[in-house]
Design a protein around this motif. Structure first.
Motif, short mmCIF file in Angstrom:
data_model
loop_
_atom_site.label_atom_id
_atom_site.label_comp_id
_atom_site.label_asym_id
_atom_site.label_seq_id
_atom_site.Cartn_x
_atom_site.Cartn_y
_atom_site.Cartn_z
N LEU A 103 1.26 -1.06 -0.28
CA LEU A 103 0.07 -0.24 -0.34
C LEU A 103 0.77 1.38 -0.18
N ALA A 104 1.87 1.58 1.21
CA ALA A 104 3.01 2.53 1.25
C ALA A 104 3.37 2.82 -0.28
N ARG A 105 3.75 1.92 -1.18
CA ARG A 105 4.55 1.86 -2.42
C ARG A 105 3.62 2.46 -3.61
N GLY A 106 2.11 2.22 -3.64
CA GLY A 106 1.15 2.31 -4.31
C GLY A 106 0.84 1.01 -5.60
N ASP A 107 1.31 -0.49 -4.67
CA ASP A 107 1.30 -1.36 -5.48
C ASP A 107 -0.58 -2.10 -5.40
N LEU A 108 -0.78 -1.55 -4.13
CA LEU A 108 -1.97 -1.90 -3.75
C LEU A 108 -2.55 -0.16 -3.42
N THR A 109 -4.37 -0.32 -3.63
CA THR A 109 -5.08 0.56 -2.86
C THR A 109 -6.35 -0.12 -1.74
N LEU A 110 -6.51 0.68 -1.07
CA LEU A 110 -7.63 -0.45 -0.02
C LEU A 110 -8.80 -0.36 -1.05
N GLU A 111 -9.11 0.55 -1.68
CA GLU A 111 -9.88 0.01 -2.46
C GLU A 111 -10.29 -0.75 -3.31
N GLN A 112 -9.39 -1.18 -4.29
CA GLN A 112 -8.71 -2.60 -5.37
C GLN A 112 -9.74 -3.51 -5.18
N ALA A 113 -9.62 -4.21 -6.01
CA ALA A 113 -10.90 -5.83 -5.62
C ALA A 113 -9.68 -6.40 -5.66
N ASP B 89 -11.34 -4.40 2.83
CA ASP B 89 -12.04 -6.11 3.44
C ASP B 89 -11.33 -7.22 3.93
N LEU B 90 -10.45 -7.90 3.08
CA LEU B 90 -9.41 -8.17 2.95
C LEU B 90 -8.38 -8.42 4.67
N ILE B 91 -8.06 -7.03 4.54
CA ILE B 91 -6.77 -7.02 5.71
C ILE B 91 -7.96 -7.30 7.16
N GLN B 92 -9.28 -6.19 7.46
CA GLN B 92 -10.26 -6.36 8.37
C GLN B 92 -10.39 -8.49 8.58
N GLY B 93 -10.04 -8.99 7.80
CA GLY B 93 -10.67 -10.35 7.33
C GLY B 93 -9.46 -10.87 8.46
N ILE B 94 -8.55 -10.51 8.40
CA ILE B 94 -7.11 -10.85 8.50
C ILE B 94 -6.54 -10.05 9.63
N ALA B 95 -7.13 -9.46 9.87
CA ALA B 95 -6.18 -8.56 11.12
C ALA B 95 -7.79 -9.22 12.60
N VAL B 96 -8.52 -8.58 11.93
CA VAL B 96 -10.36 -9.06 13.09
C VAL B 96 -9.95 -11.00 12.98
N GLN B 97 -10.63 -11.77 12.00
CA GLN B 97 -10.95 -12.62 12.06
C GLN B 97 -10.12 -13.58 11.36
N SER B 98 -8.75 -13.11 11.26
CA SER B 98 -7.58 -14.05 11.50
C SER B 98 -7.88 -14.90 10.12
N GLY B 99 -8.60 -14.41 9.07
CA GLY B 99 -8.90 -15.03 8.27
C GLY B 99 -7.81 -16.11 7.16
#
Length: 377
Positions: free
Chosen positions: A72-82, A109-119
């Motif tokens: 995300l910091a490098r710009g290779d991803l964005t939070l809204e990217q699907a 959503d994927l970050i939340q799934g990892i950080a909160v749900q440990s998905g």
């Protein structure tokens, strides 16, 4: 070389990395290995078998989050990217975010799934996007571990599912957690979320310390039969940020009790003393044969130490620098060092640099300075 010592009161500003630590006391903790340290200074207050290689279970996901934040910091991803969900991601065993094959899931959503749900499924979705496969992502994980100095770690998947060659240590996890919190404060809210709903399914954060103590800022729990109950817990209280790593506890209740006990013990017995902010002027120094007679000596990194409470008055702060200092000088050029000591023990040694360019002086000025230096005027 010349050494100047300053009074602590006159030198007190505000935040670096300590190169040594006061002697650690022993502490009995119900875990196979553990460590407690200061996120800002790297000082370890308590530890036991902290370099022992152990299975990390879902604490692996701290590295997965690190690589996501890095992208995300490098710009290779964005939070809204699907990102697309493969069948392999959908079939990944263990804890789930409950993504479905063919769905396009936002990175947020994927970050939340990892950080909160440990998905585990969410981890594989991201791994496949960033590196093409879990195996390729594991290579990225190991490269980052090496960069961070995690000498007792090796990863073979982004989830923490058991594998004989998948291991880390309590100390390495402390290094990783500190790097995550220091480099990516803009994403720190993810690991503090208490619950998250995805696909109509509400799941709660397994870090129950978030409900027990308002100073808790994260970070991650883990459990497998091989690893036992594990946890990295972080706190921010009274200007002090700590991280406690618990490995191989006998139950989830005990890992939480011991992590919280460590954090409270560290906060009660130690304090983080912020000495200089980046850009703080330490002293103006005389420059010979320069276009200007003085240059501000400054630090370009924060300087902060961890010490036992009630020992602040024993701190000594000094600066060593070249004397005489001869121009020209370049902005950012190292011209000395700040030294912080506690009872003759060096805690920190931070470079001091020139705050601006000092070009060479003119012919007449240089000639005069040459005479003055020669005769010691």
């Amino acid at each position: 070389m010349k050494l100047l010592w300053f009074s602590l009161v006159a030198s007190f500003f505000l935040s670096g990395t300590a190169v040594a630590a006061p002697e650690k006391a022993a502490l009995d903790v119900r875990a196979a290995s553990y460590i407690l340290g200061d996120i800002d200074t790297g000082m370890v207050m308590y530890d036991k078998d902290s370099d022992k290689r152990v299975p990390p279970a879902s604490l692996t996901k701290i590295m997965t989050l690190f690589l996501i934040y890095d992208a995300l910091a490098r710009g290779d991803l964005t939070l809204e990217q699907a990102l697309p969900v493969s069948e392999r991601a959908w079939r990944t065993p263990g804890s789930k975010t409950f993504v479905r094959v063919g769905d396009q899931i936002r990175v947020n959503d994927l970050i939340q799934g990892i950080a909160v749900q440990s998905g585990n499924d969410a981890c594989v979705v991201v791994a496949e996007h960033l590196a093409g496969s879990e195996e390729g992502f594991s290579d990225l994980m190991n490269a980052k571990a090496k960069e961070l100095g995690m000498v007792n770690s090796h990863f073979v998947n982004p989830t923490g599912l058991p594998h004989p060659e998948h291991y880390t240590s309590a100390r390495d996890l402390f290094l990783l957690a500190s790097a995550l919190m220091n480099r990516f404060p803009q994403y720190s809210h993810f690991v503090k979320e208490k619950q998250y709903t995805f696909s109509g399914i509400q799941q709660y954060n397994r870090n129950r310390l978030l409900w027990r103590d308002p100073s808790i800022t994260g970070l991650k729990t883990g459990h497998t039969r091989e690893a036992g109950f594990c946890m990295v817990a972080t706190s921010d209280k009274d200007g002090q940020r700590l991280a406690a790593v618990i490995m191989g506890a006998p139950s989830s209740k005990i890992r939480e009790e011991e992590a919280l006990r460590l954090l409270r013990q560290g906060n009660r017995l130690f304090e983080t003393v912020r000495i200089y902010e980046p850009g703080a002027v330490i002293r103006s120094l005389r420059v010979w044969k320069g276009a200007e007679e003085f240059v501000d000596a400054t630090v370009d990194q924060p300087a902060v130490v961890t010490i036992p409470r009630k020992q602040r008055s024993s701190l000594e702060i000094g600066m060593v620098y070249e004397e005489p200092m001869v121009g020209p000088l370049v902005k950012g050029q190292k011209i000395g060092a700040v030294i912080v000591k506690l009872k003759d023990q060096e805690l920190l040694n931070r470079p001091v640099v020139a705050a601006k360019d000092i070009p060479s002086g003119g012919f007449v000025g240089n000639f005069v300075d040459t005479i003055r230096l020669y005769f010691g005027w």
